[in-house]
Design an enzyme around this catalytic site. Sequence first.
Site, mmCIF file in Angstrom:
data_model
loop_
_atom_site.group_PDB
_atom_site.id
_atom_site.type_symbol
_atom_site.label_atom_id
_atom_site.label_comp_id
_atom_site.label_asym_id
_atom_site.label_seq_id
_atom_site.Cartn_x
_atom_site.Cartn_y
_atom_site.Cartn_z
ATOM 1 N N ASP A 100 0.878 -1.172 0.000
ATOM 2 C CA ASP A 100 0.000 0.000 0.000
ATOM 3 C C ASP A 100 0.919 1.227 0.000
ATOM 4 O O ASP A 100 1.493 1.581 1.023
ATOM 5 C CB ASP A 100 -0.908 -0.008 1.229
ATOM 6 C CG ASP A 100 -1.619 1.321 1.442
ATOM 7 O OD1 ASP A 100 -1.825 2.054 0.463
ATOM 8 O OD2 ASP A 100 -1.962 1.619 2.607
ATOM 9 N N VAL A 101 1.061 1.858 -1.162
ATOM 10 C CA VAL A 101 2.031 2.938 -1.334
ATOM 11 C C VAL A 101 1.332 4.287 -1.242
ATOM 12 O O VAL A 101 0.526 4.645 -2.105
ATOM 13 C CB VAL A 101 2.763 2.820 -2.685
ATOM 14 C CG1 VAL A 101 3.848 3.899 -2.802
ATOM 15 C CG2 VAL A 101 3.365 1.437 -2.858
ATOM 16 N N TYR A 117 -18.316 7.495 -10.159
ATOM 17 C CA TYR A 117 -17.554 8.710 -10.438
ATOM 18 C C TYR A 117 -17.761 9.119 -11.891
ATOM 19 O O TYR A 117 -17.968 8.273 -12.767
ATOM 20 C CB TYR A 117 -16.066 8.411 -10.205
ATOM 21 C CG TYR A 117 -15.335 9.395 -9.313
ATOM 22 C CD1 TYR A 117 -15.778 9.668 -8.030
ATOM 23 C CD2 TYR A 117 -14.165 10.018 -9.746
ATOM 24 C CE1 TYR A 117 -15.087 10.533 -7.201
ATOM 25 C CE2 TYR A 117 -13.464 10.877 -8.923
ATOM 26 C CZ TYR A 117 -13.930 11.140 -7.649
ATOM 27 O OH TYR A 117 -13.253 12.003 -6.833
ATOM 28 N N GLY A 140 -8.584 7.410 -6.846
ATOM 29 C CA GLY A 140 -7.318 6.858 -6.369
ATOM 30 C C GLY A 140 -7.437 5.398 -6.002
ATOM 31 O O GLY A 140 -8.460 4.953 -5.465
ATOM 32 N N ASP A 197 -6.063 3.768 -3.649
ATOM 33 C CA ASP A 197 -6.244 3.544 -2.213
ATOM 34 C C ASP A 197 -7.698 3.709 -1.807
ATOM 35 O O ASP A 197 -8.196 2.985 -0.938
ATOM 36 C CB ASP A 197 -5.350 4.489 -1.405
ATOM 37 C CG ASP A 197 -5.566 5.962 -1.752
ATOM 38 O OD1 ASP A 197 -6.045 6.268 -2.865
ATOM 39 O OD2 ASP A 197 -5.229 6.813 -0.906
ATOM 40 N N ARG A 198 -8.405 4.647 -2.439
ATOM 41 C CA ARG A 198 -9.812 4.874 -2.106
ATOM 42 C C ARG A 198 -10.665 3.672 -2.523
ATOM 43 O O ARG A 198 -11.583 3.260 -1.794
ATOM 44 C CB ARG A 198 -10.315 6.157 -2.768
ATOM 45 C CG ARG A 198 -9.537 7.401 -2.334
ATOM 46 C CD ARG A 198 -9.968 8.635 -3.082
ATOM 47 N NE ARG A 198 -11.256 9.120 -2.614
ATOM 48 C CZ ARG A 198 -11.930 10.113 -3.199
ATOM 49 N NH1 ARG A 198 -11.442 10.704 -4.274
ATOM 50 N NH2 ARG A 198 -13.089 10.507 -2.714
ATOM 51 N N ASP A 232 -9.927 8.183 5.186
ATOM 52 C CA ASP A 232 -8.514 7.805 5.222
ATOM 53 C C ASP A 232 -7.709 9.032 5.631
ATOM 54 O O ASP A 232 -7.602 10.007 4.883
ATOM 55 C CB ASP A 232 -8.061 7.296 3.860
ATOM 56 C CG ASP A 232 -6.690 6.629 3.913
ATOM 57 O OD1 ASP A 232 -5.957 6.846 4.891
ATOM 58 O OD2 ASP A 232 -6.350 5.888 2.966
#
Length: 278
Positions: free
Chosen positions: A6-7, A100, A107, A109-110, A129
């Site tokens: 997870d970057v 969206y 993103g 991560d989202r 987050d």
Amino acid sequence: MLLAFDVGNSNIVLGVFEDGKMITNWRLETDNNKSADEYGMIIGQLFRYENLDITKVEDVIISTVVPSVLYTLQHLSMKYFHRKAIVIGPGIKTGLVVKYDNPKQVGADRIVNAVAAHAKYGGNIIVIDLGTATTFCAVTDKAEYIGGTIAPGLKISSEALFEKTSKLPKVELEEPGHVICRNTITSMQSGLVYGHMGMVEFIVKKMKAELREFCGDPDAEVKVIATGGLAAMIANGAHCIDYVDKLLTLEGLEIIYNKNKKTRKQDSTPCRRTTDVN
């Protein structure tokens, strides 16, 4: 074993999964200047410290919001694990319906957070987050990702105060205990931390109303899940947060991997291992 990356802009969080369970995790500083070999050396040392056999890593999955690090980790995956890493993006099965305007703009991560939160908590949810940026995501009980909000994170706000003012110092991000403060340090801490708590409360209140309107049920229950390095501190004062789940993103990566591994077995065969991570 599965190795998940997870970057984020500030940190890389790594998780190791075996038989569907996370057996360990680590947090590294995100460094655009590190090579694949440097990251490989660090990861090798971490595995040895935990008495884990790195040769048992069978696959790699990556979620990143830092494109410059992606190539490095892809190269690392090929050189040290002999696998082409799964990268969260278009074409990856997530189980979400993304509403969206342009789904490609959401993103990674989202998306991963939303997948994990929906799987773990169910129902209508808001995922916060609290990282370099603070993001809010709304997901319906039908696994529809309907959108969200992006705000500056606490660290960004703190750095901006220090960099854009002549006399204000750097401060630790911690609660001062009060808002009527008698020195500059606690005054800044109060504004940063309690201001962020207030922002979270306000946005969640508005988002709950809009999510219920979208669902057509003004009384629908909405659960709020917070993740990220600052989640626990903000949850102390933002009472709208129902759950703090710091490893949500890593768990989401493992869930997404399981949704894609059958296709992966058909399309990808591991290369013979010839390289060890010293």
